[in-house]
Write an enzyme that holds these catalytic residues in place. Structure first.
Site, PDB file in Angstrom:
ATOM      1  N   ASP A 166       4.554 -42.480 -20.831  1.00 21.71           N
ATOM      2  CA  ASP A 166       4.695 -43.862 -21.277  1.00 21.71           C
ATOM      3  C   ASP A 166       6.160 -44.068 -21.627  1.00 21.71           C
ATOM      4  OD1 ASP A 166       4.534 -46.353 -22.501  1.00 21.71           O
ATOM      5  OD2 ASP A 166       3.608 -45.594 -24.321  1.00 21.71           O
TER       6      ASP A 166
ATOM      7  N   GLU B  58      11.021 -51.035 -26.199  1.00 24.30           N
ATOM      8  CA  GLU B  58       9.653 -51.573 -26.174  1.00 24.30           C
ATOM      9  C   GLU B  58       8.815 -51.004 -27.301  1.00 24.30           C
ATOM     10  OE1 GLU B  58       5.321 -51.617 -24.776  1.00 24.30           O
ATOM     11  OE2 GLU B  58       6.616 -49.980 -25.434  1.00 24.30           O
TER      12      GLU B  58
ATOM     13  N   HIS C 187       9.549 -50.201 -19.221  1.00 22.78           N
ATOM     14  CA  HIS C 187      10.466 -49.847 -20.318  1.00 22.78           C
ATOM     15  C   HIS C 187      10.875 -48.384 -20.243  1.00 22.78           C
ATOM     16  CE1 HIS C 187       7.604 -47.715 -23.082  1.00 22.78           C
ATOM     17  NE2 HIS C 187       6.693 -48.521 -22.563  1.00 22.78           N
TER      18      HIS C 187
ATOM     19  N   HIS D  79       1.484 -41.266 -26.599  1.00 24.98           N
ATOM     20  CA  HIS D  79       2.179 -41.268 -27.894  1.00 24.98           C
ATOM     21  C   HIS D  79       2.041 -39.943 -28.629  1.00 24.98           C
ATOM     22  CE1 HIS D  79       2.832 -45.888 -28.461  1.00 24.98           C
ATOM     23  NE2 HIS D  79       2.954 -45.520 -27.195  1.00 24.98           N
TER      24      HIS D  79
END
Length: 348
Positions: free
Chosen positions: A172, A204, A59, A314
């Site tokens: 990510d 995503e 993604h 994150h």
């Protein structure tokens, strides 16, 4: 490293992945096309209708924010796009794409110690982004910012070559995007027993949305999902840790939305062991990936996740090891080269 650097530096909030897609296209040695939600499909140079389809996915979007409204004093209230902890973002520099498409710098507010309050429960609702405006009118008219403007951390990628470390935002899943591009480029002209159908997907982080469209379009027989997966080696004891940087890609047996096909998982792990490619196995009770949707699509799709470990996932500043990414690429290539119709059938 150049691919990863360009991809991680790109602006790519959920729903606004165009910059990432445009950079990816420069490095992909094949034709591409997009769909209505922005997924980027890579057209295979060799396609045989008699061969099964392996879908490989990563993604493009990153955890980020979106402006909710402009306050009277010119600060900006916002919402989180993806799962984040507010305390990880206080006093961090941000960059906002305004209504004219220009980038505006800001910082997420925090009280200096002179005005600090004890026992403050931080949440994104209690924070604002400061762009230096002094009024709502100035923020709207001069800075051209309003509801719907996307926001990402203002972080640029660095590579510590001596220690093989990458420091960046959005690892990510830009490590996954990099892996996908490398695998496609290196296997495009191989005589394989499967057709490769590769896609860089959108949204995503806000509910595995792009993959739902891509899975319906491709209808794969088997799939590999590349991920930047959360490393646990800085907060768990060694005996508990299952995702450590510099120890190879992580293949999860379970997460919140998928129990991995055990036969396909075993096949991939055995290839890694046979070829001396380091791998890690993990049990994850939380979190999910595009595999959660993909393995339930079509008539059920055997799917594995090959994750490059990323510390502090994150958050604005994440850390990964380049050798882990290289081993993720190597493992995926060898798995794809070893597959054929009979082996895929045996995973059912």
């Amino acid at each position: 490293m150049k691919i990863l650097e360009d991809l991680t530096n790109a602006f790519g909030t959920p729903g606004f992945e165009d910059d990432v897609a445009n950079i990816a296209k420069k490095y992909i040695n094949a034709e591409t096309e997009k769909d209505g939600v922005g997924n980027l499909y890579i057209k295979s140079k060799k396609y045989d209708e008699n061969k099964p389809i392996i879908m490989i996915d990563a993604h493009m979007d990153e955890v980020s924010f979106m402006i909710k409204h402009v306050n009277k004093n010119g600060t900006l209230s916002y919402i989180s796009l993806g799962s984040t902890i507010a305390s990880s973002f206080t006093a961090q520099k941000m960059v906002i794409r305004n209504k004219d498409g220009e980038l505006v710098k800001g910082v997420i507010s925090t009280r200096p110690p002179h005005f600090s309050q004890k026992d403050v429960d931080l949440s994104h609702d209690s924070l604002v982004i400061d762009i230096g405006a002094s009024s709502k009118e100035e923020a709207i008219n001069n800075f051209k910012i309003g509801p719907g403007c996307p926001v990402v951390p203002d972080v640029f990628t660095e590579f510590d070559e001596k220690n093989d470390l990458v420091w960046a935002k959005a690892l990510d899943c830009r490590v996954g995007c990099t892996a996908l591009i490398e695998v496609v480029n290196e296997l495009q002209n191989e005589n394989l027993n499967v057709n490769i159908s590769a896609v860089l997907t959108t949204q995503e982080e806000v509910g595995l949305r792009g993959i739902k469209v891509a899975a319906r379009k491709i209808k794969p027989d088997i799939a590999i999902v590349f991920e930047g997966t959360p490393a646990d080696d800085t907060f768990l004891d060694e005996y508990e840790s299952q995702t450590r940087i510099k120890k190879g890609p992580m293949l999860r047996h379970i997460d919140a939305q998928m129990i991995t096909n055990p036969k396909f998982q075993k096949f991939a792990l055995e290839i890694g062991e046979k070829l001396g490619i380091p791998t890690q196995e993990a049990i994850r009770t939380g979190g999910s990936t595009n595999a959660g949707v993909l393995h339930l699509s079509h008539e059920g799709v055997p799917t594995i996740v090959i994750g490059t470990p990323v510390r502090y996932i994150h958050t604005p500043n994440t850390v990964a090891c380049l050798s882990d990414l290289k081993n993720a690429i190597k493992l995926a290539k060898e798995v794809i080269k070893a597959l054929d119709k009979d082996i895929i059938e045996s995973f059912k």
